[in-house]
Design an enzyme around this catalytic site. Structure first.
Site, PDB file in Angstrom:
ATOM      1  N   GLU A 113      -4.968  12.064  -1.865  1.00 21.89           N
ATOM      2  CA  GLU A 113      -6.137  12.085  -1.009  1.00 21.89           C
ATOM      3  C   GLU A 113      -5.994  11.032   0.081  1.00 21.89           C
ATOM      4  O   GLU A 113      -5.475   9.942  -0.145  1.00 21.89           O
ATOM      5  CB  GLU A 113      -7.388  11.836  -1.843  1.00 21.89           C
ATOM      6  CG  GLU A 113      -7.591  12.967  -2.843  1.00 21.89           C
ATOM      7  CD  GLU A 113      -8.926  12.927  -3.547  1.00 21.89           C
ATOM      8  OE1 GLU A 113      -9.547  13.981  -3.652  1.00 21.89           O
ATOM      9  OE2 GLU A 113      -9.353  11.852  -3.988  1.00 21.89           O
ATOM     10  N   CYS A 127      -7.678   5.603   5.402  1.00 25.26           N
ATOM     11  CA  CYS A 127      -7.270   5.045   4.120  1.00 25.26           C
ATOM     12  C   CYS A 127      -6.185   5.939   3.534  1.00 25.26           C
ATOM     13  O   CYS A 127      -6.429   7.112   3.249  1.00 25.26           O
ATOM     14  CB  CYS A 127      -8.516   5.007   3.225  1.00 25.26           C
ATOM     15  SG  CYS A 127      -8.205   4.442   1.571  1.00 25.26           S
ATOM     16  N   CYS A 134      -1.342   6.180 -10.501  1.00 21.11           N
ATOM     17  CA  CYS A 134      -1.067   4.736 -10.486  1.00 21.11           C
ATOM     18  C   CYS A 134      -0.584   4.333 -11.874  1.00 21.11           C
ATOM     19  O   CYS A 134      -1.033   4.887 -12.877  1.00 21.11           O
ATOM     20  CB  CYS A 134      -2.357   3.980 -10.133  1.00 21.11           C
ATOM     21  SG  CYS A 134      -2.100   2.215  -9.819  1.00 21.11           S
ATOM     22  N   CYS A 138      -6.763  -0.411 -13.948  1.00 21.29           N
ATOM     23  CA  CYS A 138      -7.977  -1.189 -13.721  1.00 21.29           C
ATOM     24  C   CYS A 138      -9.160  -0.372 -14.255  1.00 21.29           C
ATOM     25  O   CYS A 138      -9.268   0.820 -13.975  1.00 21.29           O
ATOM     26  CB  CYS A 138      -8.139  -1.487 -12.238  1.00 21.29           C
ATOM     27  SG  CYS A 138      -6.676  -2.280 -11.557  1.00 21.29           S
ATOM     28  N   CYS A 141     -11.618   1.792 -11.963  1.00 19.71           N
ATOM     29  CA  CYS A 141     -11.019   2.628 -10.911  1.00 19.71           C
ATOM     30  C   CYS A 141     -10.665   4.015 -11.439  1.00 19.71           C
ATOM     31  O   CYS A 141      -9.990   4.153 -12.458  1.00 19.71           O
ATOM     32  CB  CYS A 141      -9.768   1.942 -10.371  1.00 19.71           C
ATOM     33  SG  CYS A 141      -8.867   2.958  -9.182  1.00 19.71           S
ATOM     34  N   GLY A 189      -2.864   4.577  -5.693  1.00 19.82           N
ATOM     35  CA  GLY A 189      -1.597   3.927  -5.989  1.00 19.82           C
ATOM     36  C   GLY A 189      -1.538   2.457  -5.635  1.00 19.82           C
ATOM     37  O   GLY A 189      -2.409   1.919  -4.946  1.00 19.82           O
ATOM     38  N   GLU A 190      -0.500   1.795  -6.143  1.00 15.32           N
ATOM     39  CA  GLU A 190      -0.273   0.372  -5.887  1.00 15.32           C
ATOM     40  C   GLU A 190       0.878   0.258  -4.877  1.00 15.32           C
ATOM     41  O   GLU A 190       2.048   0.446  -5.233  1.00 15.32           O
ATOM     42  CB  GLU A 190       0.061  -0.325  -7.220  1.00 15.32           C
ATOM     43  CG  GLU A 190       0.551  -1.753  -7.098  1.00 15.32           C
ATOM     44  CD  GLU A 190      -0.313  -2.622  -6.181  1.00 15.32           C
ATOM     45  OE1 GLU A 190      -1.504  -2.798  -6.451  1.00 15.32           O
ATOM     46  OE2 GLU A 190       0.238  -3.122  -5.180  1.00 15.32           O
ATOM     47  N   SER A 221      -3.385  -3.327   0.583  1.00 19.16           N
ATOM     48  CA  SER A 221      -4.168  -3.884  -0.515  1.00 19.16           C
ATOM     49  C   SER A 221      -3.360  -3.841  -1.813  1.00 19.16           C
ATOM     50  O   SER A 221      -2.739  -2.841  -2.131  1.00 19.16           O
ATOM     51  CB  SER A 221      -5.451  -3.060  -0.690  1.00 19.16           C
ATOM     52  OG  SER A 221      -6.161  -3.500  -1.818  1.00 19.16           O
ATOM     53  N   SER A 243      -7.178  -7.252  -4.366  1.00 20.11           N
ATOM     54  CA  SER A 243      -8.270  -6.755  -5.208  1.00 20.11           C
ATOM     55  C   SER A 243      -8.522  -7.801  -6.283  1.00 20.11           C
ATOM     56  O   SER A 243      -7.850  -7.835  -7.301  1.00 20.11           O
ATOM     57  CB  SER A 243      -7.866  -5.431  -5.848  1.00 20.11           C
ATOM     58  OG  SER A 243      -7.709  -4.461  -4.854  1.00 20.11           O
ATOM     59  N   LEU A 244      -9.498  -8.675  -6.014  1.00 23.15           N
ATOM     60  CA  LEU A 244      -9.687  -9.834  -6.888  1.00 23.15           C
ATOM     61  C   LEU A 244     -10.620  -9.521  -8.059  1.00 23.15           C
ATOM     62  O   LEU A 244     -10.218  -9.583  -9.218  1.00 23.15           O
ATOM     63  CB  LEU A 244     -10.233 -11.004  -6.055  1.00 23.15           C
ATOM     64  CG  LEU A 244     -10.215 -12.348  -6.751  1.00 23.15           C
ATOM     65  CD1 LEU A 244      -8.803 -12.820  -7.002  1.00 23.15           C
ATOM     66  CD2 LEU A 244     -10.974 -13.395  -5.916  1.00 23.15           C
ATOM     67  N   HIS A 245     -11.872  -9.262  -7.768  1.00 22.53           N
ATOM     68  CA  HIS A 245     -12.869  -8.757  -8.730  1.00 22.53           C
ATOM     69  C   HIS A 245     -13.313  -9.720  -9.826  1.00 22.53           C
ATOM     70  O   HIS A 245     -14.288  -9.455 -10.525  1.00 22.53           O
ATOM     71  CB  HIS A 245     -12.418  -7.450  -9.390  1.00 22.53           C
ATOM     72  CG  HIS A 245     -11.938  -6.427  -8.432  1.00 22.53           C
ATOM     73  ND1 HIS A 245     -12.631  -6.101  -7.292  1.00 22.53           N
ATOM     74  CD2 HIS A 245     -10.810  -5.659  -8.401  1.00 22.53           C
ATOM     75  CE1 HIS A 245     -11.961  -5.167  -6.630  1.00 22.53           C
ATOM     76  NE2 HIS A 245     -10.856  -4.898  -7.271  1.00 22.53           N
ATOM     77  N   CYS A 363     -14.369   4.188  -2.214  1.00 28.20           N
ATOM     78  CA  CYS A 363     -13.368   3.359  -2.895  1.00 28.20           C
ATOM     79  C   CYS A 363     -13.340   3.654  -4.383  1.00 28.20           C
ATOM     80  O   CYS A 363     -14.382   3.656  -5.032  1.00 28.20           O
ATOM     81  CB  CYS A 363     -13.722   1.890  -2.809  1.00 28.20           C
ATOM     82  SG  CYS A 363     -13.864   1.257  -1.191  1.00 28.20           S
TER      83      CYS A 363
HETATM   84  N1  SAH Z   1      -3.876  -0.383  -5.843  1.00 33.82           N
HETATM   85  C1  SAH Z   1      -4.277  -1.142  -4.716  1.00 33.82           C
HETATM   86  C2  SAH Z   1      -4.730  -0.262  -3.586  1.00 33.82           C
HETATM   87  C3  SAH Z   1      -5.975   0.579  -3.889  1.00 33.82           C
HETATM   88  S1  SAH Z   1      -7.235  -0.130  -3.019  1.00 33.82           S
HETATM   89  C4  SAH Z   1      -5.348  -2.124  -5.126  1.00 33.82           C
HETATM   90  O1  SAH Z   1      -5.861  -1.996  -6.225  1.00 33.82           O
HETATM   91  O2  SAH Z   1      -5.620  -3.022  -4.345  1.00 33.82           O
HETATM   92  C5  SAH Z   1      -8.651   0.495  -3.684  1.00 33.82           C
HETATM   93  C6  SAH Z   1      -9.734  -0.570  -3.666  1.00 33.82           C
HETATM   94  O3  SAH Z   1     -10.919  -0.019  -4.221  1.00 33.82           O
HETATM   95  C7  SAH Z   1      -9.334  -1.733  -4.543  1.00 33.82           C
HETATM   96  O4  SAH Z   1      -9.838  -2.932  -4.069  1.00 33.82           O
HETATM   97  C8  SAH Z   1     -10.011  -1.360  -5.832  1.00 33.82           C
HETATM   98  O5  SAH Z   1     -10.147  -2.485  -6.643  1.00 33.82           O
HETATM   99  C9  SAH Z   1     -11.310  -0.802  -5.341  1.00 33.82           C
HETATM  100  N2  SAH Z   1     -11.948   0.073  -6.320  1.00 33.82           N
HETATM  101  C10 SAH Z   1     -11.362   0.749  -7.313  1.00 33.82           C
HETATM  102  N3  SAH Z   1     -12.275   1.447  -8.012  1.00 33.82           N
HETATM  103  C11 SAH Z   1     -13.467   1.226  -7.429  1.00 33.82           C
HETATM  104  C12 SAH Z   1     -14.788   1.710  -7.674  1.00 33.82           C
HETATM  105  N4  SAH Z   1     -15.036   2.580  -8.647  1.00 33.82           N
HETATM  106  N5  SAH Z   1     -15.779   1.288  -6.879  1.00 33.82           N
HETATM  107  C13 SAH Z   1     -15.514   0.442  -5.854  1.00 33.82           C
HETATM  108  N6  SAH Z   1     -14.286  -0.041  -5.571  1.00 33.82           N
HETATM  109  C14 SAH Z   1     -13.263   0.343  -6.347  1.00 33.82           C
HETATM  110 FE1  SF4 Z   2      -4.256   1.289  -9.365  1.00 32.92          FE
HETATM  111 FE2  SF4 Z   2      -5.534  -0.116  -7.453  1.00 32.92          FE
HETATM  112 FE3  SF4 Z   2      -6.881   1.637  -8.994  1.00 32.92          FE
HETATM  113 FE4  SF4 Z   2      -5.972  -0.646 -10.048  1.00 32.92          FE
HETATM  114  S1  SF4 Z   2      -7.522  -0.420  -8.423  1.00 32.92           S
HETATM  115  S2  SF4 Z   2      -5.792   1.385 -10.978  1.00 32.92           S
HETATM  116  S3  SF4 Z   2      -4.044  -0.900  -8.953  1.00 32.92           S
HETATM  117  S4  SF4 Z   2      -5.270   2.128  -7.542  1.00 32.92           S
END
Ligand code: SAH
Ligand code: SF4
Length: 388
Positions: A113, A127, A134, A138, A141, A189-190, A221, A243-245, A363
């Site tokens: 996508e 994006c 992936c 996480c 996600c 993906g990462e 990212s 992606s800190l969180h 996201c």
């Molecule tokens: N794998 C990389 C690139 C993906 S970026 C990474 O994790 O950074 C996708 C962004 O959306 C990341 O910051 C991820 O943490 C955030 N994300 C993932 N799931 C989400 C959700 N359900 N709601 C809001 N943000 C989310």
């Molecule tokens: Fe993969 Fe990024 Fe989603 Fe984590 S947030 S599962 S690294 S796509």
């Protein structure tokens, strides 16, 4: 449009596989295929590749007939051996807020996508995805629930930009009404687990004689693949997003399991060493707001402390739910309180308004139906897909 298997390992390419897709190839790949498949003289290959480059990436042409500075004879050869077609858009959805989501199929079972997010002004971000699925998991996600099918090639990544430009009628690059001004590697993906291809794709996308999207307008990212962060900076010179969180290892281990391998102190050290950081090149920290999990004022203060001395922007992302997701989004008041604390400490911390939720494009909501197949199954499906 027809689908093309963008298998760029030409040596293994079956002879009957049909014309080679050129859209998305790097300059070097373009040169190589001209020599190998179109009989272009080695000495002229660079010049020819440069000519083609301009047509493909500045003008976005989809037919060799438009390449008026190339002789009819050569155009005929190109026509036979190559194609300018893009991969197939399997599904195209437009949200009430203008967000567009494309499901793109590169080969049978290889679907990703790509999301276009228009901004308020005349700009917008695209994006893009770097992998199908992936390897990381996480917990908040949706993509994390989809196993890795495979890495995308550089051409497949660059084609996502070309496909969106086709759809938004943004060719040629000199068109002043262009809406895709920024690229974010925040799709599926990462990216740092596919850095070679991501880096080549960035070379294609940012090239000034082509799509010309500047490196400072491209953000990659990562969930924190520490050993690759410096390399990303050196090779691509793009903007970094993390992606800190969470602000402590215990919670981050739970939300972003990769943290067990690369804990916060190592992550912060790698970030501080990212090249050229300063006021005009800040690191974006993404922080998803999970109700009762990471959204307290104490955590906002811990965040400020953790980022001390790092040129940073903080992006608060309201959690976007997906079917059976184990979290809820924080209340709006809670998010605002959190944002205030961070703002008062001097950090810009825009709350990312959820976009395209109605079409499941926000996201973390991205996921394709692609599942990893056995190689034998894939070959069977590919054969079936190629029979008209
Ligand atoms: N794998 C990389 C690139 C993906 S970026 C990474 O994790 O950074 C996708 C962004 O959306 C990341 O910051 C991820 O943490 C955030 N994300 C993932 N799931 C989400 C959700 N359900 N709601 C809001 N943000 C989310
Ligand atoms: Fe993969 Fe990024 Fe989603 Fe984590 S947030 S599962 S690294 S796509």
């Amino acid at each position: 449009m027809t689908a093309h298997a963008l298998n760029l390992d030409f040596s293994n390419r079956p002879v009957e596989a049909g014309p080679i897709p050129l859209a998305g190839l790097t300059r070097a790949q373009l040169r190589d295929v001209l020599v190998e498949h179109a009989g272009v003289d080695e000495k002229k290959a660079k010049m020819r590749a440069d000519q083609l480059w301009r047509w493909i990436y500045h003008y976005g042409v989809t037919s060799f007939d438009e390449m008026t500075n190339i002789s009819k004879d050569l155009r005929k050869v190109l026509e036979e051996k190559f194609t300018l077609a893009r991969a197939e858009i399997v599904e195209r959805l437009v949200s009430v807020d203008g967000t567009r989501k494309y499901l793109i199929r590169f080969a049978p079972g290889v679907e990703v996508e790509t999301v276009f997010i228009p901004d308020v002004a005349r700009s917008g971000a695209l994006c893009v995805s770097s992998q199908v699925g992936c390897t990381l998991t996480c917990t908040f996600c949706h993509t994390g629930t989809q196993k890795l099918v495979r890495n995308l090639t550089a051409a497949e990544i660059a084609q996502q930009v070309m496909i969106a430009r086709d759809d938004l009628a943004e060719w040629p690059t000199s068109n002043e009404d262009r809406k895709i001004t920024n690229i974010v590697f925040m799709g599926m993906g990462e990216p740092l687990y596919n850095l070679d291809h991501v880096s080549d794709a960035i070379d294609v996308i940012s090239d000034n004689e082509g799509m010309a999207i500047g490196r400072r307008r491209i953000t990659v990212s990562t969930s924190g693949v520490v050993p690759k962060i410096g390399e990303l900076g050196e090779r691509t010179r793009t903007m970094l997003a993390i992606s800190l969180h969470a602000t402590n290892d215990e919670l981050r281990n739970e939300l972003v399991p990769l943290n067990k391998k690369y804990p916060l102190d190592q992550l912060m050290e790698a970030i501080r060493a990212y090249p050229d950081l300063g006021n005009s090149k800040r690191v974006t920290f993404e922080y998803v707001m999970l109700k009762g999990v990471n959204d307290s004022p104490a955590e906002a203060r811990a965040l400020v402390k953790l980022l001390k001395g790092v040129p940073a922007k903080i992006n608060l992302i309201p959690f976007n739910p997906w079917p059976d997701s184990p979290y809820e989004c924080s209340d709006w008041d809670t998010i605002e309180t959190f944002a205030d604390i961070v703002n008062r400490a001097g950090y810009a911390s825009p709350i990312r308004t959820p976009r395209g939720r109605d079409i499941f494009a926000a996201c973390g909501q991205l996921k394709s139906e692609s599942v990893k197949q056995r190689a034998s199954e894939r070959r069977k499906a590919e054969r079936a897909g190629e029979t008209p």
